[in-house]
Design a protein around this motif. Structure first.
Motif, PDB file in Angstrom:
ATOM      1  N   ASN A 233       0.854  -1.184   0.000  1.00  0.00           N
ATOM      2  CA  ASN A 233       0.000   0.000   0.000  1.00  0.00           C
ATOM      3  C   ASN A 233       0.893   1.238   0.000  1.00  0.00           C
ATOM      4  N   ARG A 235       1.508   3.556   2.111  1.00  0.00           N
ATOM      5  CA  ARG A 235       2.352   3.803   3.287  1.00  0.00           C
ATOM      6  C   ARG A 235       3.554   2.857   3.296  1.00  0.00           C
ATOM      7  N   GLU A 236       3.290   1.600   2.963  1.00  0.00           N
ATOM      8  CA  GLU A 236       4.387   0.625   2.913  1.00  0.00           C
ATOM      9  C   GLU A 236       5.413   1.009   1.851  1.00  0.00           C
ATOM     10  N   GLU A 248       2.138  -3.027   9.271  1.00  0.00           N
ATOM     11  CA  GLU A 248       0.877  -2.587   9.864  1.00  0.00           C
ATOM     12  C   GLU A 248       0.202  -3.730  10.611  1.00  0.00           C
ATOM     13  N   SER A 278      -0.531  -0.656  16.328  1.00  0.00           N
ATOM     14  CA  SER A 278      -1.021  -0.546  14.949  1.00  0.00           C
ATOM     15  C   SER A 278       0.143  -0.611  13.984  1.00  0.00           C
ATOM     16  N   THR A 279       1.323  -0.264  14.488  1.00  0.00           N
ATOM     17  CA  THR A 279       2.436  -0.005  13.585  1.00  0.00           C
ATOM     18  C   THR A 279       3.763  -0.431  14.184  1.00  0.00           C
ATOM     19  N   TYR A 302      -1.673   6.172   8.579  1.00  0.00           N
ATOM     20  CA  TYR A 302      -2.499   4.969   8.779  1.00  0.00           C
ATOM     21  C   TYR A 302      -3.711   5.360   9.636  1.00  0.00           C
TER      22      TYR A 302
END
Lengths: 381, 290
Positions: A233, A235-236, A248, A278-279, A302
Motif C-alpha cells: 500500500n 504507506r508501505e 501494519e 497498529s504499527t 495509517y
C-alpha cells in the motif's frame, strides 16, 4: 519476492520441467480463446499470492470454452487473501494417477538448502508433516559441492519410484535444484507434481520465492515483470523508499523505534499493558531529525493510529536529533494525537531540553512509556 | 579470560575507507580496540585516522600480525571479503553488513566451519569484551560494563537496552556477542553457550532471541541436556503477526515455525528463566547469581 504461478512456470519450463499445456488470460474472452486453443477440458486458476486459493474458490474446471470464459469472469471478480485477482491461468485438466510433493528451501539451523520430496502431495508440506511424516524424504545440499545426480536418484527411490519413472523423477529433482540455485530461491516448490494416468509427470502448480537480498543480481527477473514486484500500500511503499522497516497491525498505537528487536519488544510491552500496536516502524540506526519526522509522518497516514509511542535507545542515534524531529513533526505535520516519548542514550540531556522547551513530556523507561501510551489511548477512544 | 575477543586481539577493518568503516574505526579506536590495519582495494598506501590501509587482507595481516577482521562492505561484495579474511585465517570474522544473499551466507559459513573459524553475523553489531576494552563492532561501548555475564543477542538496540539495565543493576558483562539478524548466521546460540561454558570469567549467560527460525529451541535443547551455568532469556516478537518480516530479514514466522511462544516454552521447559520484559533480565540474573 514471490512469483505468480504462471511466472514461476515460465522459468520452470526453461529448466526442462514440464508443465500442463496452458496460458495466462486477463479477461474472460482471453480465457475462452485459451481454452479453445487447448481443445479439451481445462482448469481456470486465479493468479494470486495465496495458499489455499482452491478453498477460496479460485480454481474452477470447465468442459467448454464458454464455461472457461464464465469461470474466468467469476474468478477475476474475486478478492482472495484481500488481493484482487488480475489474471487467470487456463490449463489442460489432468487425469490424476498420483499427487507428489517436491520442494527446496533453506534450513536456517543447518544453514543448508534442503530438498524435500514425498509420494503424497497436494496438501501443504506442514499438513504433510503432521499426517504422513514417514512419507517425507529430506536431503541436505552440500554447501560447497551442490546437489549430485546420485543424490537425486536416491531421493526418487526413497519416494518409491523405480524403472523408467525413476530416471524421469531424478532429472526433475535436479532441474528443480537448478532453478533454486540459479534464482537464489528461498522456496522452490512443485505441489502437486502430478503423475497422469497416461504416465506423464507434470508440474501442476509452481512456487518460486526469490531471496529479496539477492534481487540485485536478478535484474532480468525484476525488469521483466509486468507488475510491481511486491504488493504494497502507499504507506508501505513510502516507508520502503525511505528504507524504514514498516509493518501494519490491527491495533491503534504506532510504535516508532530504532532497531528491529527493540521495536518488536516495544510492541510486546504495549500488549503487556493491555494495548494493541497498529504499527511497527523501525527507523534504523543513526536517524537524524528529518528521518524521525518522516517516520512519524508515515505512521500518521495509517487511519487506525490513535496514539504514538516513540522509543529510542540512543547509540549512533542521537537523542537531540530525535527530539528535533518530534518537535518538527508536531509543528509541521500536525502531530496532535497523544504522543509518548521515551529516549535514553547519546545526547539524552540535550534531547530532553529540546522536548521540555516545546512542552513535550518524556519518560525514561520503556515500561513506563508503554503503560502511559496505553492509558492515553484508552482516554481518547 | 573472555570469549573470542581478548586483549591479544588485533583487528583489520575491511572497507575502512567507506563512511561506515571510517566512522566505526574511529569509534573502536576511541574505545580502546587494537585496530592495526584496514583494507580498501585501490587505496593501499593511504591511511584512515592513522590506521594504515592495504589493498588486500594478506598484506595487512603480514605487516601487522592481525588476528581478527570486521567487515563494512556492501552486501554484494561482503561474501568475497569474508572469504578473503577466512583464507588468511583471521578469527573471528565479524560481518556487520546486513542483507547478504542467503546463498552467499551459506557458502561463507561452511567454508569458515571447515577451517575452524568463527563467523559472527552477518547483520550483527559485533562483539565486545569490556574488561580489556576491546570491541570489534559498532555498539556504544559505554553501555557495557565489565563483569561475569555472557550476553548473546540477535538484535542490536535491544541488546543495548538490556545491557544498560544490567549496568544499572550493577551486573557486568564478560563478553557480549551480537549473533546477527539475517536468516543464516555463523555463530549460533548453541555454539555461544559452549564458548561461555568454557570461559572462566563467565558465571551466567543471557540469550536475547526473537521470532524466526529455531535457533533458540536448539539452544534450549542443548541446555536441557545439562548446562552448568544459569541461563536467562528474553524473546522479542510475542505480538508479531505471522508471515511478516519484522525489520530483520530473519525475523519472520513461517507457517507455524519461529513463534515466540514456541521459543519461550522450549526455554522454560529446559529450565531457562525467561523474562517478560527487557528490564526483568537484570532481576532474574541477580537471583541466578546468588
Amino acid at each position: 519476492m514471490k512469483l505468480l504461478e504462471f511466472e514461476a512456470k515460465d522459468i520452470f519450463r526453461a529448466f526442462n520441467l514440464p508443465t500442463p499445456l496452458g496460458n495466462v488470460a486477463k479477461t474472460p474472452e482471453e480465457a475462452k480463446t485459451r481454452a479453445r486453443e487447448i481443445g479439451k477440458p481445462v482448469a481456470v486458476k486465479a493468479q494470486v499470492f495465496a495458499g489455499k486459493r482452491g478453498k477460496a474458490g479460485g480454481i474452477k474446471f470447465a468442459n467448454t470454452p464458454d464455461e472457461a470464459g464464465n469461470a474466468a469472469r467469476e474468478i477475476l471478480a474475486m478478492r482472495i487473501n484481500d488481493l484482487p485477482v488480475e489474471a487467470v491461468l487456463v490449463e489442460e485438466k489432468l487425469d490424476i494417477q498420483q499427487e507428489i510433493y517436491l520442494g527446496i528451501t533453506v534450513d536456517r539451523t543447518e544453514r543448508k538448502y534442503v530438498v524435500i520430496g514425498s509420494s503424497a502431495g497436494g496438501m501443504s508440506i506442514e499438513e504433510l508433516a503432521v499426517r504422513s511424516p514417514e512419507k517425507i524424504v529430506k536431503m541436505y545440499v552440500d554447501p560447497l559441492l551442490g546437489f549430485q545426480t546420485y543424490e537425486a536418484r536416491e531421493m526418487a527411490i526413497a519416494m518409491g519410484f523405480r524403472g523408467k519413472m525413476l530416471n524421469t523423477l531424478t532429472s526433475m529433482i535436479l532441474s528443480l535444484w537448478s532453478v533454486a540455485d540459479s534464482y537464489d530461491a528461498e522456496l522452490t516448490e512443485i505441489n502437486p507434481l502430478i503423475l497422469t494416468k497416461e504416465g506423464r509427470l507434470l508440474a501442476a502448480d509452481a512456487r518460486l520465492n526469490v531471496d529479496d537480498s539477492a534481487l540485485y543480481r536478478h535484474k532480468k527477473l525484476t525488469d521483466g515483470l509486468r507488475r510491481e514486484p511486491v504488493e504494497q500500500n502507499a504507506r508501505e511503499k513510502l516507508a520502503a523508499e525511505h528504507d524504514m522497516a514498516y509493518v501494519e497491525l490491527d491495533g491503534d498505537i504506532a510504535c516508532i523505534c530504532n532497531g528491529a528487536g527493540l521495536t518488536m519488544a516495544t510492541l510486546d510491552a504495549v500488549a503487556l499493558h493491555g494495548g494493541k500496536a497498529s504499527t511497527f516502524l523501525d527507523l534504523g540506526g543513526g536517524a537524524d531529525a528529518e528521518r524521525v519526522k518522516k517516520g512519524i509522518e508515515i505512521a500518521l497516514m495509517y487511519p487506525k493510529v490513535k496514539a504514538v509511542l516513540v522509543n529510542i535507545m540512543g547509540g549512533i542515534t542521537r537523542c537531540d536529533e530525535v527530539a528535533k524531529g518530534i518537535v518538527a513533526a508536531r509543528e509541521e505535520k500536525g502531530l496532535s494525537i497523544p504522543t509518548v516519548i521515551r529516549m535514553v542514550g547519546t545526547n539524552e540531556e540535550q534531547g530532553q531540553e529540546i522536548l521540555s522547551k516545546a512542552g513535550i513530556p518524556f519518560l525514561k523507561t520503556m515500561e513506563e512509556a508503554a503503560e502511559r501510551v496505553v492509558q492515553l489511548t484508552k482516554e481518547v477512544s | 579470560m573472555a570469549v573470542l575477543v581478548d586483549k591479544k586481539t588485533r583487528v583489520i577493518v575491511q572497507g575502512i575507507t567507506g563512511s561506515q568503516g571510517t566512522f566505526h574505526t574511529a569509534s573502536m579506536l576511541k574505545y580502546g580496540t587494537k585496530v592495526v590495519a584496514g583494507t580498501s582495494p585501490g587505496k593501499g598506501g593511504t591511511d584512515v585516522n592513522g590506521v594504515p590501509v592495504y589493498d588486500t587482507v594478506r598484506e595487512a595481516k603480514r605487516e601487522h600480525d592481525a588476528t581478527a577482521s570486521i567487515i563494512f562492505i556492501p552486501a554484494a561484495y561482503a561474501a568475497d571479503a569474508a572469504l578473503e579474511a577466512i583464507s588468511e585465517g583471521l578469527n573471528p570474522v565479524v560481518v556487520i553488513t546486513e542483507h547478504l544473499p542467503v546463498k552467499d551466507e551459506i557458502r561463507v559459513i561452511h567454508v569458515a566451519a571447515q577451517k575452524g573459524i568463527t563467523i559472527i553475523g552477518p547483520n550483527t553489531p559485533g562483539i565486545i569484551t569490556p574488561i580489556v576494552k576491546q570491541k570489534v563492532g559498532i555498539m556504544p561501548g559505554h553501555v557495557f560494563s565489565p563483569g561475569n555475564v555472557g550476553l548473546m543477542s540477535r538484535s542490536g538496540t535491544l541488546t543495548y537496552e538490556i545491557a544498560a539495565g544490567m549496568t544499572l543493576a550493577g551486573i557486568g558483562i564478560s563478553t557480549a556477542i551480537g549473533l546477527g539478524g539475517d536468516p543464516c548466521v555463523g555463530l549460533t546460540p548453541t555454539e555461544g553457550l559452549k564458548l561461555f561454558r568454557n570461559d572462566k570469567a563467565t558465571r551466567a549467560v543471557v540469550l536475547v532471541g526473537e521470532i524466526g527460525g529455531d535457533a533458540e529451541e536448539r539452544a534450549a535443547s542443548f541446555v536441557s541436556k545439562g548446562f552448568d551455568l544459569p541461563v536467562v532469556a528474553f524473546i522479542a516478537g510475542r505480538t508479531a503477526p505471522p508471515g511478516k518480516r519484522m525489520g530483520h530479514a530473519g525475523a519472520i514466522i513461517s507457517g507455524s515455525t519461529g513463534t515466540a511462544e514456541a521459543k519461550i516454552k522450549a526455554l522454560k521447559d529446559a529450565g531457562v528463566a525467561v523474562a517478560e520484559r527487557p528490564s526483568q533480565v537484570a532481576e532474574l540474573l541477580r537471583k541466578a547469581l546468588k
